[in-house]
Design a protein around this motif. Structure first.
Motif, PDB file in Angstrom:
ATOM      1  N   TRP A   1      40.952  40.927  49.622  1.00  0.00           N
ATOM      2  CA  TRP A   1      41.927  41.300  48.695  1.00  0.00           C
ATOM      3  C   TRP A   1      41.735  42.374  47.890  1.00  0.00           C
ATOM      4  O   TRP A   1      40.925  42.955  47.396  1.00  0.00           O
TER       5      TRP A   1
ATOM      6  N   THR B   1      42.223  45.013  44.908  1.00  0.00           N
ATOM      7  CA  THR B   1      41.878  44.678  43.426  1.00  0.00           C
ATOM      8  C   THR B   1      42.993  45.257  42.531  1.00  0.00           C
ATOM      9  O   THR B   1      43.050  44.777  41.540  1.00  0.00           O
TER      10      THR B   1
ATOM     11  N   LYS C   1      46.484  44.350  41.842  1.00  0.00           N
ATOM     12  CA  LYS C   1      47.230  43.491  41.903  1.00  0.00           C
ATOM     13  C   LYS C   1      48.742  43.778  42.303  1.00  0.00           C
ATOM     14  O   LYS C   1      49.314  43.050  43.137  1.00  0.00           O
TER      15      LYS C   1
ATOM     16  N   GLN D   1      48.424  44.225  46.055  1.00  0.00           N
ATOM     17  CA  GLN D   1      48.180  42.779  46.585  1.00  0.00           C
ATOM     18  C   GLN D   1      49.401  42.096  46.765  1.00  0.00           C
ATOM     19  O   GLN D   1      49.771  41.363  47.633  1.00  0.00           O
ATOM     20  N   ASP D   2      50.141  42.066  45.592  1.00  0.00           N
ATOM     21  CA  ASP D   2      51.505  41.226  45.387  1.00  0.00           C
ATOM     22  C   ASP D   2      52.414  41.776  46.496  1.00  0.00           C
ATOM     23  O   ASP D   2      53.213  40.697  47.211  1.00  0.00           O
TER      24      ASP D   2
END
Length: 432
Positions: free
Chosen positions: A39, A41, A43, A46-47
């Motif tokens: 993932w 880090t 966000k 990642q979204d």
């Protein structure tokens, strides 16, 4: 626990993983850790990745590399490549350097026409259908006017609509064959939207009774684009190709391509090597490598026999090597502006037009093929490939940095095989 699930898409990412690990991995926490360690880090980033496709649980990373020293049409490039296969980037870089002192690569786009089709069945009178299409053609173009407005402003749009009788291939089968220029976009959504509008209009006329006999099956773009074509080439004096035995080795090089043209089993592997270079740049720039692969291999079969995508000649002491390949690419839309590394790749290439990107990617494929054929007709393909693969084998063994350095030095003048590396590592561990 059952290995089927209802409402999987409604679960959040962690819940998806928990179900997966429970159903397929006996609640092994190590699996969860592996998935979660990839993932991002960041966000926001990642979204962004999560929204590309459905049911995401992690990210699958591929190496992102640069092959420098390319000169294409007199302009210098460092070409981005995304690929997991050892030696591809190294080979491209070496070939780029080699040809940079021999005039570089020349490339030109031959045509940029893309294709979409409305497929339909019709059992009635052929002449009536032909006359109906002739009377409706302008209306079919008009119905897409709003859809094509922005594309036409950029110099693109629908080039032509043609009724094709395909009943010789399939009973009652006809198509509207539509050609497009999508400028700098790959244009899949644009083409499909136009086709659906055309299909709707084609059956709209309620004053003509026979139209009821037209049964539209589907409307869809084609990834076979033999008229979206680019050519790249290199040439030099034969004596400049090799340090020694240039005439003999250059002839072997040409014969290797002749063999690929005569033998499909060889041609498939030959062209796969070309696609190592092509796909790596296609992926790095956010384009659709599956569409490219399908179209390219169909083009390689256009004569009815699968053949080489490259050709070479020796005439009057001049060696010439070239490729002609269909590439439907985009530099706007899709992932090209969404994925940060795709955006970076295009910026690295100085924001090329779709035509310029076609030239760059064709050159990458040609360079890869040159590297492979040069190796095959001299030292053999495995020597260089397995040297590059050596580090992968060492990593699989879990060797320390000290042991890695020893093994690389040990195999400097030895043949690399998986078993040989394992045995050398085991001896090293025993000696310790």
């Amino acid at each position: 626990m059952p290995k089927t699930v209802d409402g999987f898409s409604k679960l959040n990412k962690l819940e998806k993983i928990q179900w997966l690990v429970s159903a397929f991995f006996n609640n092994d926490e190590k699996v969860t850790k592996v998935l979660m360690q990839y993932w991002n880090t960041n966000k926001v980033l990642q979204d962004l990745h999560d929204d590309f496709i459905e049911n995401t649980i992690s990210n699958f990373y591929l190496p992102y590399a640069i092959a420098p020293n390319f000169i294409i049409n007199g302009k210098e490039y460092a070409i981005p490549m995304t690929i997991e296969e050892s030696s591809v980037v190294a080979a491209a870089s070496l070939v780029a350097k080699f040809w940079s002192t021999r005039g570089g690569f020349k490339a030109r786009v031959i045509s940029t026409t893309k294709i979409g089709q409305v497929h339909f069945m019709y059992e009635g009178d052929k002449e009536s259908l032909k006359n109906y299409f002739a009377s409706k053609k302008e209306d079919l173009l008009k119905v897409t006017k709003e859809i094509t407005k922005n594309m036409r402003k950029r110099g693109g749009g629908i080039l032509n609509i043609e009724l094709r009788n395909k009943t010789a291939e399939l009973e009652n089968y006809y198509q509207l064959h539509v050609t497009f220029n999508t400028v700098d976009s790959m244009g899949a959504n644009f083409i499909n939207t136009c086709l659906e509008a055309i299909a709707g209009e084609f059956k709209k006329d309620t004053t003509t009774s026979f139209v009821q006999d037209i049964d539209i099956v589907m409307s869809i773009l084609s990834n076979y684009v033999p008229e979206c074509l680019v050519r790249a080439e290199v040439s030099c004096n034969v004596e400049d190709l090799y340090a020694e035995n240039s005439e003999v080795l250059a002839q072997k090089f040409v014969q290797a391509i002749q063999i690929a043209n005569a033998e499909p089993h060889r041609a498939v592997t030959h062209n796969k090597g070309i696609m190592n270079g092509v796909d790596a740049v296609v992926i790095a720039t956010g384009n659709d490598f599956r569409a490219i692969e399908a179209g390219v291999h169909a083009y390689a079969s256009k004569t009815g026999t699968y053949k080489s995508l490259t050709n070479a000649t020796i005439e009057n002491g001049i060696f010439k090597f070239w490729i002609e390949i269909p590439l439907a690419l985009g530099t706007v839309g899709g992932l090209t502006k969404l994925h940060p590394l795709s955006k970076f790749s295009l910026e690295l290439l100085e924001n090329p037009s779709a035509k310029e990107l076609m030239e760059i990617i064709a050159v990458a494929g040609l360079a890869q093929n040159f590297a492979a054929l040069r190796a095959l007709t001299t030292t053999g393909i495995q020597k260089g490939h397995m040297k590059m693969h050596l580090t992968n084998i060492i990593k699989q063994l879990g060797a320390s940095e000290e042991d890695k350095a020893f093994l690389i030095d040990y195999f400097e003048h030895k043949t690399v095989t998986h078993n040989a590396v394992v045995e050398a590592y085991e001896r090293l561990m025993q000696d310790k």
